[in-house]
Scaffold this active site. Structure first.
Site, PDB file in Angstrom:
ATOM      1  NE  ARG A 124     -19.503  31.074  -3.875  1.00 48.78           N
ATOM      2  CZ  ARG A 124     -19.275  30.287  -2.836  1.00 48.78           C
ATOM      3  NH1 ARG A 124     -18.098  30.242  -2.268  1.00 48.78           N
ATOM      4  NH2 ARG A 124     -20.228  29.525  -2.356  1.00 48.78           N
ATOM      5  CE1 TYR A 125     -13.406  33.168  -5.259  1.00 53.40           C
ATOM      6  CE2 TYR A 125     -13.867  30.875  -4.734  1.00 53.40           C
ATOM      7  CZ  TYR A 125     -13.680  32.184  -4.327  1.00 53.40           C
ATOM      8  OH  TYR A 125     -13.747  32.500  -2.998  1.00 53.40           O
TER       9      TYR A 125
ATOM     10  NE  ARG B  60     -10.112  29.155  -6.420  1.00 46.89           N
ATOM     11  CZ  ARG B  60     -10.077  30.457  -6.687  1.00 46.89           C
ATOM     12  NH1 ARG B  60     -10.035  30.889  -7.933  1.00 46.89           N
ATOM     13  NH2 ARG B  60     -10.117  31.327  -5.690  1.00 46.89           N
TER      14      ARG B  60
ATOM     15  CB  CYS C  98     -19.785  13.806   7.204  1.00 42.46           C
ATOM     16  SG  CYS C  98     -19.926  15.131   6.010  1.00 42.46           S
TER      17      CYS C  98
ATOM     18  CB  CYS D 275     -18.876  19.651  11.936  1.00 43.38           C
ATOM     19  SG  CYS D 275     -17.591  18.625  11.229  1.00 43.38           S
TER      20      CYS D 275
ATOM     21  CB  CYS E 147     -21.791  21.346   9.011  1.00 45.97           C
ATOM     22  SG  CYS E 147     -21.681  21.022   7.249  1.00 45.97           S
TER      23      CYS E 147
ATOM     24  NE  ARG F  47     -21.153  22.834   0.400  1.00 44.79           N
ATOM     25  CZ  ARG F  47     -19.860  22.549   0.366  1.00 44.79           C
ATOM     26  NH1 ARG F  47     -19.396  21.507   1.022  1.00 44.79           N
ATOM     27  NH2 ARG F  47     -19.047  23.285  -0.342  1.00 44.79           N
TER      28      ARG F  47
ATOM     29  CG  ASP G 231     -21.296  29.574   7.041  1.00 45.18           C
ATOM     30  OD1 ASP G 231     -22.299  29.425   7.743  1.00 45.18           O
ATOM     31  OD2 ASP G 231     -20.669  28.638   6.514  1.00 45.18           O
TER      32      ASP G 231
ATOM     33  CG  ASP H  80     -17.336  31.400   1.515  1.00 41.16           C
ATOM     34  OD1 ASP H  80     -17.390  31.977   0.409  1.00 41.16           O
ATOM     35  OD2 ASP H  80     -16.953  30.224   1.665  1.00 41.16           O
TER      36      ASP H  80
ATOM     37  CE  LYS I 189     -13.180  29.503   0.515  1.00 43.46           C
ATOM     38  NZ  LYS I 189     -13.837  29.065  -0.715  1.00 43.46           N
TER      39      LYS I 189
HETATM   40  C1  LIG Z   1     -13.655  27.902  -1.238  1.00 43.99           C
HETATM   41  C2  LIG Z   1     -14.134  27.656  -2.578  1.00 43.99           C
HETATM   42  C3  LIG Z   1     -13.229  27.445  -3.619  1.00 43.99           C
HETATM   43  C4  LIG Z   1     -11.728  27.451  -3.424  1.00 43.99           C
HETATM   44  O1  LIG Z   1     -11.227  28.674  -3.058  1.00 43.99           O
HETATM   45  P1  LIG Z   1      -9.667  28.828  -2.780  1.00 43.99           P
HETATM   46  O2  LIG Z   1      -9.505  30.196  -2.221  1.00 43.99           O
HETATM   47  O3  LIG Z   1      -8.989  28.639  -4.104  1.00 43.99           O
HETATM   48  O4  LIG Z   1      -9.285  27.741  -1.845  1.00 43.99           O
HETATM   49  C5  LIG Z   1     -13.742  27.257  -4.872  1.00 43.99           C
HETATM   50  N1  LIG Z   1     -15.069  27.247  -5.113  1.00 43.99           N
HETATM   51  C6  LIG Z   1     -15.955  27.444  -4.125  1.00 43.99           C
HETATM   52  C7  LIG Z   1     -17.398  27.443  -4.456  1.00 43.99           C
HETATM   53  C8  LIG Z   1     -15.528  27.636  -2.835  1.00 43.99           C
HETATM   54  O5  LIG Z   1     -16.419  27.820  -1.841  1.00 43.99           O
HETATM   55  S1  SF4 Z   2     -18.016  20.513   8.116  1.00 45.14           S
HETATM   56 FE1  SF4 Z   2     -19.914  19.574   7.294  1.00 45.14          FE
HETATM   57  S2  SF4 Z   2     -19.304  18.641   5.357  1.00 45.14           S
HETATM   58 FE2  SF4 Z   2     -17.431  19.020   6.531  1.00 45.14          FE
HETATM   59  S3  SF4 Z   2     -17.050  17.113   7.642  1.00 45.14           S
HETATM   60 FE3  SF4 Z   2     -18.204  18.449   9.015  1.00 45.14          FE
HETATM   61  S4  SF4 Z   2     -20.332  17.859   8.662  1.00 45.14           S
HETATM   62 FE4  SF4 Z   2     -19.180  17.063   6.944  1.00 45.14          FE
END
Ligand SMILES: *Cc1c(COP(=O)(O)O)cnc(C)c1O
Ligand code: SF4
Length: 359
Positions: free
Chosen positions: A102-103, A106, A115, A119, A122, A124, A284, A321, A328
């Site tokens: 997305r960036y 990275r 996991c 959580c 979470c 995801r 989120d 996000d 972000k």
């Molecule tokens: C959070 C995230 C990152 C890392 O973002 P930073 O601001 O550099 O920590 C990179 N890719 C995705 C898809 C993310 O959600």
């Molecule tokens: S936030 Fe989601 S992915 Fe992260 S440790 Fe908790 S359950 Fe696992």
């Protein structure tokens, strides 16, 4: 009765996770309606709580901040007005399976859906825990690595999931060393909640493996000062002693850490454990977690209370996000009160005003 040796074994902790309402009832004394509610939630989202993390829960207090992160609530079955199935648009930003980019510089590499603890808040939760056997298969890993190899602009790879630290050390090493072999990848980051929920996993075998692949950073996920037990602190120190810089990502959660005193205690304890607070995330829009959401203004107010009053090292960035996957966005208090052609009026952390020339 468990003996100490078992308790300190992460494999025992993992194998003995609490996953049903009946098992939880032995630890918490649930009312029949609570038991029914939990069973009902578990139709949609998995529960797993390590015996270690369960030992931090207050059996008498349903509002215990540890308990609320681990025990399903009937509110999870509610679809909030703004809830989204794929809140971060990760499906759309998948150039190849298991990679999210997305960036510009990275990318995220998702290596497991498992996991040690699930959580309740979470992000995801749509996919995490769905298939506990799943570890990225070699052919898919090859495709993902090939994508990273072809995209020479990627200098930072975030290994995430699920939780990468639940993988057997040799499987994880295979993944990390394959990423490390890509020349343009400058840093590798691992996102994990293991130091919080299963700290015994941070053993010598793991740290001896990780230290071979520097520069490697670890981001963990503490949300409440109660989570910084002696065991968790030891886990963080073991990682730091292996030369790994540690960051922490906290989620702002209603009734758990949405007040300045709790947040401040958490952040100061993290710094003492050699963990640099990195982000506080606004919750989120994942389905079924609207009861955890706090107004953005509350987060901004907490940040305002922190900045200047505690060491800069203890103050993270507050961010959301962007829904749909924009990335972000930092959420900041506005310290520039006014601006004209000649000067800015700036507000300090104590609220005093100062002038500063525009140019
Ligand atoms: C959070 C995230 C990152 C890392 O973002 P930073 O601001 O550099 O920590 C990179 N890719 C995705 C898809 C993310 O959600
Ligand atoms: S936030 Fe989601 S992915 Fe992260 S440790 Fe908790 S359950 Fe696992």
């Amino acid at each position: 009765m468990t003996d100490r040796k078992e308790w300190n074994s992460w494999k025992w902790q993992f194998a003995n996770r609490i996953t049903t309402a009946e098992e939880l009832d032995r630890v918490l004394h649930l009312s029949p309606s609570e038991k029914d509610n939990i069973s009902c939630c578990l139709k949609n989202f998995r529960m797993a709580i390590t015996p270690y993390y369960a030992s931090l829960m207050d059996p008498e207090d349903p509002d215990c901040p540890i308990r609320r992160q681990a025990v399903p609530s009937i509110l999870e079955t509610v679809r909030g007005e703004f809830d989204l199935d794929d809140p971060l648009g990760e499906v759309r930003y998948n150039p190849v399976p298991y990679v999210v980019q997305r960036y510009p510089d990275r990318a995220l590499l998702l290596v497991t859906l498992k996991c040690s603890m699930y959580c309740r808040h979470c992000t995801r939760r749509r996919v995490v825990g769905e298939n506990e056997e799943f570890i990225i298969p070699q052919p898919a890993l090859d495709v993902a690595l090939d994508y990273i190899r072809r995209h020479t602009e990627i200098r930072d790879v975030l290994i995430s999931g699920g939780d990468p630290f639940v993988l057997p050390t040799d499987r994880l090493e295979h993944i990390i060393s394959s990423v490390r072999a890509i020349e343009h990848v400058e840093i590798i980051r691992i996102g994990t909640r293991v130091p919080v929920v299963m700290p015994m996993r941070i053993d010598k075998e793991l740290t001896d493996m990780l230290r071979k692949y520097h520069p490697l950073w670890v981001n963990t996920h503490f949300n409440h000062p109660k989570e910084l037990t002696p065991e968790a602190v030891r886990a963080c120190e073991a990682l730091a002693d292996a030369g790994i810089p540690l960051g922490n990502q906290t989620v702002l959660l209603k009734g758990i850490n949405d007040s300045t005193p709790v947040m401040k205690e958490l952040l100061l304890k993290l710094v003492k454990a050699r963990v640099r607070p990195y982000y506080i995330f606004q919750c989120d829009l994942s389905v079924g977690i609207s009861h955890f959401r706090v107004p953005v203004q509350t987060g901004i107010d907490i940040m305002h209370d922190l900045i200047g009053n505690i060491s800069g090292y203890a103050v993270p960035k507050y961010a959301v996000d962007a829904p749909g996957g924009g990335g972000k966005v930092p959420l900041n208090y506005n310290y520039i009160v006014s601006k004209d052609d000649r000067e800015l009026t700036l507000e300090t952390y104590t609220g005093r005003l100062y002038k500063y020339p525009v140019r």
